[in-house]
Design a protein around this motif. Structure first.
Motif, PDB file in Angstrom:
ATOM      1  N   UNK A 108      -0.011 -10.642   0.956  1.00 12.75           N
ATOM      2  CA  UNK A 108      -1.782 -10.934   1.260  1.00 12.75           C
ATOM      3  C   UNK A 108      -1.991 -11.663   2.584  1.00 12.75           C
ATOM      4  N   UNK A 109      -1.844 -12.711   2.808  1.00  9.80           N
ATOM      5  CA  UNK A 109      -2.573 -13.225   4.254  1.00  9.80           C
ATOM      6  C   UNK A 109      -2.296 -12.185   5.811  1.00  9.80           C
ATOM      7  N   UNK A 110      -1.271 -11.978   5.738  1.00  8.17           N
ATOM      8  CA  UNK A 110      -1.795 -10.430   6.912  1.00  8.17           C
ATOM      9  C   UNK A 110      -2.480  -9.497   6.383  1.00  8.17           C
ATOM     10  N   UNK A 111      -2.773  -8.461   5.548  1.00  9.43           N
ATOM     11  CA  UNK A 111      -3.925  -7.524   5.183  1.00  9.43           C
ATOM     12  C   UNK A 111      -5.080  -7.706   4.590  1.00  9.43           C
ATOM     13  N   UNK A 112      -5.904  -8.787   5.167  1.00 13.14           N
ATOM     14  CA  UNK A 112      -7.369  -9.291   4.567  1.00 13.14           C
ATOM     15  C   UNK A 112      -7.941  -8.106   3.893  1.00 13.14           C
ATOM     16  N   UNK A 113      -7.625  -7.274   5.171  1.00 11.35           N
ATOM     17  CA  UNK A 113      -9.059  -5.057   4.350  1.00 11.35           C
ATOM     18  C   UNK A 113      -8.223  -3.929   4.736  1.00 11.35           C
ATOM     19  N   UNK A 114      -8.589  -2.913   4.646  1.00  9.81           N
ATOM     20  CA  UNK A 114      -8.385  -2.016   5.516  1.00  9.81           C
ATOM     21  C   UNK A 114      -8.963  -1.643   6.702  1.00  9.81           C
ATOM     22  N   UNK A 115     -10.145  -1.794   6.911  1.00  7.29           N
ATOM     23  CA  UNK A 115     -10.592  -1.651   7.820  1.00  7.29           C
ATOM     24  C   UNK A 115     -11.246   0.156   7.958  1.00  7.29           C
ATOM     25  N   UNK A 116     -12.240   0.238   8.262  1.00  9.74           N
ATOM     26  CA  UNK A 116     -13.444   1.110   7.791  1.00  9.74           C
ATOM     27  C   UNK A 116     -13.188   2.419   7.740  1.00  9.74           C
ATOM     28  N   UNK A 117     -12.490   2.879   8.923  1.00  9.93           N
ATOM     29  CA  UNK A 117     -11.919   4.140   8.782  1.00  9.93           C
ATOM     30  C   UNK A 117     -11.881   4.589   6.973  1.00  9.93           C
ATOM     31  N   UNK A 118     -10.172   3.335   6.651  1.00  7.76           N
ATOM     32  CA  UNK A 118      -9.621   3.710   5.255  1.00  7.76           C
ATOM     33  C   UNK A 118     -11.217   3.600   4.334  1.00  7.76           C
ATOM     34  N   UNK A 119     -11.429   2.556   4.121  1.00 11.57           N
ATOM     35  CA  UNK A 119     -12.699   2.534   2.981  1.00 11.57           C
ATOM     36  C   UNK A 119     -13.473   3.761   2.920  1.00 11.57           C
ATOM     37  N   UNK A 120     -13.838   4.455   3.735  1.00 14.76           N
ATOM     38  CA  UNK A 120     -14.801   5.308   4.375  1.00 14.76           C
ATOM     39  C   UNK A 120     -14.003   6.475   3.337  1.00 14.76           C
ATOM     40  N   UNK A 121     -12.406   6.285   3.616  1.00 18.58           N
ATOM     41  CA  UNK A 121     -11.810   7.875   3.331  1.00 18.58           C
ATOM     42  C   UNK A 121     -11.660   7.551   1.753  1.00 18.58           C
ATOM     43  N   UNK A 122     -11.442   6.287   1.341  1.00 16.58           N
ATOM     44  CA  UNK A 122     -11.261   6.490  -0.213  1.00 16.58           C
ATOM     45  C   UNK A 122     -13.151   6.457  -0.785  1.00 16.58           C
ATOM     46  N   UNK A 123     -13.954   5.959  -0.411  1.00 14.95           N
ATOM     47  CA  UNK A 123     -14.289   5.409  -1.145  1.00 14.95           C
ATOM     48  C   UNK A 123     -15.001   7.755  -1.503  1.00 14.95           C
ATOM     49  N   UNK A 124     -14.644   8.041   0.099  1.00 11.49           N
ATOM     50  CA  UNK A 124     -14.723  10.153   0.018  1.00 11.49           C
ATOM     51  C   UNK A 124     -13.810  10.310  -1.040  1.00 11.49           C
ATOM     52  N   UNK A 125     -13.014   9.501  -1.825  1.00 13.91           N
ATOM     53  CA  UNK A 125     -12.017  10.118  -2.513  1.00 13.91           C
ATOM     54  C   UNK A 125     -12.326   9.720  -3.912  1.00 13.91           C
ATOM     55  N   UNK A 126     -13.049   8.840  -3.868  1.00 14.71           N
ATOM     56  CA  UNK A 126     -13.208   8.310  -5.623  1.00 14.71           C
ATOM     57  C   UNK A 126     -14.800   9.364  -5.493  1.00 14.71           C
TER      58      UNK A 126
END
Length: 357
Positions: A108-126
């Motif tokens: 957890x301490x080394x993966x604070x978030x996935x980054x904007x490109x991944x967030x965009x991809x996941x929101x498109x999937x949802x």
């Protein structure tokens, strides 16, 4: 091993009828993986191997009935928490080519978030109706992306308190191996990811293929989502986050018990705070709670394993078998040896056999 050559249209499951053996048959289940930096290799590998073994006859690994691939925004190799590195196979692209997008979390301490490109991809999937899956701490990453609001989610008991601390107002499930809530699926990691993958294979490919995968992996049977996470069953139920964290630390140190002072130090609280919270929440002291956890584990091992009393004593942090027996009798009204003996033997001891004159 980490890629499949076929894909499905618009993220919808392919027709599940009339399976053939041709390499050209459209797969019934297509999965895209997103690996967080320092992801948990075991959870990822268990999930992939269920798909691999279900996808073809025997152990030939051809991606016929299922396919899978690791997607990335940069195509940079992704290190796992164990140091093993995985090379992504495809760019993020259109999420609708998959039936499911699986996010595999890690430290957890080394993966604070996935980054904007991944967030965009996941929101498109949802938005396209593609179900999202969080493996291990993948639930944390999905929530940080704003994709778990209003959903139940599963986290490991080991990370339950961390989740509550980071995401106020949520009540994650930490007593099941996985949770399916509409188009969000989450699991606690480890072997539970194999059972979640088997659930998907059962749904889209067939129960026989799901069972075959697990049996080849030396896993007896598919477990339902409601199956409790492995660990020590705690009778100590509380909603107090300080007490919950202390209990988890106790669980992790059964064989080498630590002091309440040390538990408090690790938590950043004072010993007096810990004791006060235990008294208010459980009406007992931390010392008594820790002893009961160790005795519960000893009881479990005496019932479920063939370990000697001496070994159980060592595993549960007691000085020796005599110490364990004294505490065990005080708690359960019998010794460990008496618990393990068949009831018939105990009856014969209690009622002497009368011989004929």
């Amino acid at each position: 091993m980490y890629s499949g050559s076929q894909s499905v249209k618009a993220g919808r499951p392919a027709n599940a009828s009339g399976a053939g053996k041709s390499n050209h048959e459209k797969p019934r289940l297509s999965v895209g993986f997103i690996l967080a930096k320092r992801f948990t290799l075991c959870a990822f590998a268990n999930f992939v191997d269920v798909l691999r073994l279900a996808a073809d006859e025997g152990d030939r690994s051809r991606p016929i009935l299922c396919n899978w691939t690791v997607v990335s925004d940069t195509m940079d190799p992704v290190p796992s928490s164990s140091g093993i590195i995985v090379q992504p196979k495809e760019r993020l692209g259109d999420p609708r080519r998959f039936n499911y997008i699986v996010v595999v979390g890690g430290l957890m301490e080394e993966t604070p978030n996935l980054g904007s490109a991944y967030h965009k991809f996941l929101h498109e999937a949802a938005e396209a109706g593609i179900p999202l899956v969080g493996i291990c701490t993948g639930a944390f990453l999905l929530h940080r992306a704003g994709l778990l609001d209003g959903y139940r989610c599963c986290v490991s008991w080991f990370h339950h308190s961390d989740f509550i601390e980071q995401f106020e107002g949520l009540d994650p499930v930490a007593d099941q191996i996985f949770v399916v809530d509409r188009d969000r699926l989450t699991c606690s990691g480890g072997v539970s990811s194999a059972h979640l993958a088997a659930y998907l294979v059962d749904k889209h490919v067939g129960r026989a293929q799901a069972s075959k995968s697990l049996h080849i992996m030396i896993i007896d049977d598919a477990l339902q989502a409601e199956k409790p996470q492995p660990g020590i069953p705690l009778d100590l139920k509380t909603q107090d986050p300080i007490v919950q964290r202390a209990l988890l630390i106790m669980q992790q140190n059964i064989d080498t018990p630590i002091s309440v002072q040390e538990i408090a130090r690790r938590m950043g609280n004072s010993k007096r705070q810990i004791e006060r919270h235990f008294r208010l929440s459980l009406d007992t002291s931390p010392q008594v709670a820790f002893l009961n956890i160790r005795l519960d584990m000893a009881h479990h091992l005496m019932e479920k394993s063939q370990k000697s009393v001496a070994q159980v004593a060592v595993d549960c942090g007691f000085c020796d078998s005599s110490h364990l027996s004294r505490m065990f009798r005080r708690r359960y009204g019998c010794t460990p040896q008496e618990l393990r003996r068949p009831v018939s033997d105990q009856v014969s001891d209690a009622v002497p056999v009368l011989e004929e004159a």
